[in-house]
Design an enzyme around this catalytic site. Sequence first.
Site, short mmCIF file in Angstrom:
data_model
loop_
_atom_site.label_atom_id
_atom_site.label_comp_id
_atom_site.label_asym_id
_atom_site.label_seq_id
_atom_site.Cartn_x
_atom_site.Cartn_y
_atom_site.Cartn_z
N ARG A 173 0.82 -1.23 0.00
CA ARG A 173 0.00 0.00 0.00
C ARG A 173 0.85 1.27 0.00
NH1 ARG A 173 -2.23 -3.56 -1.35
NH2 ARG A 173 -4.06 -4.58 -0.46
N SER A 223 -11.09 -1.96 3.06
CA SER A 223 -10.41 -2.28 4.32
C SER A 223 -10.00 -0.97 4.99
CB SER A 223 -9.14 -3.09 4.07
OG SER A 223 -9.50 -4.30 3.47
N GLU A 293 -5.59 2.39 6.57
CA GLU A 293 -5.29 2.31 5.13
C GLU A 293 -6.00 3.47 4.43
OE1 GLU A 293 -5.46 -1.51 3.26
OE2 GLU A 293 -6.20 -0.67 1.38
C1 LIG Z 1 -15.81 -1.78 -1.50
C2 LIG Z 1 -14.34 -1.44 -1.60
C3 LIG Z 1 -13.41 -2.44 -1.83
C4 LIG Z 1 -12.05 -2.14 -1.91
N1 LIG Z 1 -11.17 -3.15 -2.14
C5 LIG Z 1 -9.86 -2.87 -2.24
C6 LIG Z 1 -8.91 -3.92 -2.50
O1 LIG Z 1 -9.25 -5.08 -2.67
N2 LIG Z 1 -7.61 -3.58 -2.55
C7 LIG Z 1 -7.16 -2.29 -2.38
O2 LIG Z 1 -5.94 -2.06 -2.46
N3 LIG Z 1 -8.03 -1.29 -2.14
C8 LIG Z 1 -9.36 -1.55 -2.08
N4 LIG Z 1 -10.23 -0.53 -1.83
C9 LIG Z 1 -9.73 0.84 -1.59
C10 LIG Z 1 -9.62 1.72 -2.86
O3 LIG Z 1 -10.55 1.32 -3.85
C11 LIG Z 1 -8.22 1.71 -3.44
O4 LIG Z 1 -7.27 2.24 -2.53
C12 LIG Z 1 -8.13 2.53 -4.74
O5 LIG Z 1 -6.91 2.29 -5.35
C13 LIG Z 1 -8.30 4.03 -4.54
O6 LIG Z 1 -8.48 4.64 -5.80
P1 LIG Z 1 -9.32 5.98 -5.98
O7 LIG Z 1 -9.24 6.40 -7.41
O8 LIG Z 1 -10.68 5.82 -5.43
O9 LIG Z 1 -8.45 6.95 -5.08
P2 LIG Z 1 -8.97 8.08 -4.07
O10 LIG Z 1 -9.65 7.43 -2.93
O11 LIG Z 1 -9.69 9.14 -4.83
O12 LIG Z 1 -7.57 8.64 -3.57
C14 LIG Z 1 -6.70 7.81 -2.81
C15 LIG Z 1 -5.34 8.50 -2.76
O13 LIG Z 1 -4.80 8.55 -4.07
C16 LIG Z 1 -4.52 9.91 -4.45
N5 LIG Z 1 -4.77 10.01 -5.89
C17 LIG Z 1 -5.87 9.61 -6.59
N6 LIG Z 1 -5.69 9.83 -7.90
C18 LIG Z 1 -4.45 10.38 -8.04
C19 LIG Z 1 -3.68 10.83 -9.15
N7 LIG Z 1 -4.15 10.76 -10.40
N8 LIG Z 1 -2.46 11.34 -8.92
C20 LIG Z 1 -1.95 11.42 -7.66
N9 LIG Z 1 -2.64 11.01 -6.56
C21 LIG Z 1 -3.86 10.49 -6.76
C22 LIG Z 1 -5.42 10.77 -3.59
O14 LIG Z 1 -4.87 12.07 -3.40
C23 LIG Z 1 -5.44 9.97 -2.30
O15 LIG Z 1 -4.30 10.26 -1.52
C24 LIG Z 1 -11.61 -0.80 -1.76
C25 LIG Z 1 -12.55 0.21 -1.54
C26 LIG Z 1 -13.90 -0.10 -1.47
C27 LIG Z 1 -14.90 1.02 -1.25
#
Ligand SMILES: Cc1cc2nc3c(=O)[nH]c(=O)nc-3n(C[C@H](O)[C@H](O)[C@H](O)COP(=O)(O)OP(=O)(O)OC[C@H]3O[C@@H](n4cnc5c(N)ncnc54)[C@H](O)[C@@H]3O)c2cc1C
Length: 300
Positions: A173, A223, A293
């Site tokens: 992560r 998580s 996380e």
């Molecule tokens: C139901 C559910 C299941 C999930 N399962 C998993 C799983 O199995 N494994 C896992 O690892 N995670 C999981 N997650 C968590 C999440 O989906 C991941 O961490 C995902 O990668 C976050 O992506 P996001 O685009 O939503 O980022 P955001 O939540 O919008 O942002 C997360 C971080 O990334 C940064 N960020 C986003 N885009 C950019 C960019 N283009 N440039 C620079 N920084 C950026 C943001 O500033 C922030 O710090 C889950 C979440 C949910 C709700």
Amino acid sequence: MTFREELLEIITEEQLLCQEPMKCHTTFRVGGPARYYLRPDVRQLPRVLEVCRSHEAPVFIIGNGSNLLVSDRGLPGVVVEVSQQISKVRREGSRIFAQAGAGLARVASEAAKVSLSGLAFASGIPGTVGGAVLMNAGAYGGEMKDVVETVTVLTEEGEQRSFQRDELEFAYRHSRIQETGGVILEATFLLEPGDSGEISRQMEELRQKRLEKQPLEYPSAGSTFKRPEGYFAGKLIEDAGLRGFRLGDAQVSEKHCGFVINRGAATASQIWQLMCTVQERVYERSGVRLEPEVRLLGDF
Ligand SMILES: Cc1cc2nc3c(=O)[nH]c(=O)nc-3n(C[C@H](O)[C@H](O)[C@H](O)COP(=O)(O)OP(=O)(O)OC[C@H]3O[C@@H](n4cnc5c(N)ncnc54)[C@H](O)[C@@H]3O)c2cc1C
């Protein structure tokens, strides 16, 4: 010219929202208003960031908001969304080039369609490519670091730079971009030839596993805590007697103790207090310090 006027020289009124409720942009469905919420396209983005820099406005980048807990008090600065407007995906041989705002599920399914394997693990992660690279998102034995070849970043200094996988310091992560900052613009995935039907079957199997094990019927950010080495966060939380533990509408999921869920009207502050209580009780019970996380934005 005011800050707003300068922004409107670059983006349209439709791309600039004021006092935008962050609960509309996070999967937890909580969070107060962002002073400015911008949706630039890839050409506008560098100039938008330049204007923010010149006005010393704090900038938060968001993708799909699926790993964020935003304060009820909102965010005083500028939220820049990198999703719909920056989400092209193309393929060349065994490589997929995906802009940062493309959904992981879409990239995984496009890879499956052209018989490229390696991204099935990511098909149920509800994030964008940018968020997933930043977090080195992973599931079911796969992680972004296994498939990412290069990442293009718009640095804090406004320069576009490409990083190879081994420069990104991927770990559980974690990626180097968490420390350096900058906006991820694109990632290249290097995949292996596979069988389209087999990849789709694998994706469906993982989807069923998630449906069975995870409380997908409630808003959450997945998580809540990282997996401590040698343990599972969910098991530690269950052992501390916290299955179903509730503060208002914030609850430790009964289905999967590793998830904090919003049963409907939870506030960010209730979710945060619940997370703190979970950390304390787990530490008292097992001596393990759980680390969030989920990333926190704003004042708590
Ligand atoms: C139901 C559910 C299941 C999930 N399962 C998993 C799983 O199995 N494994 C896992 O690892 N995670 C999981 N997650 C968590 C999440 O989906 C991941 O961490 C995902 O990668 C976050 O992506 P996001 O685009 O939503 O980022 P955001 O939540 O919008 O942002 C997360 C971080 O990334 C940064 N960020 C986003 N885009 C950019 C960019 N283009 N440039 C620079 N920084 C950026 C943001 O500033 C922030 O710090 C889950 C979440 C949910 C709700």
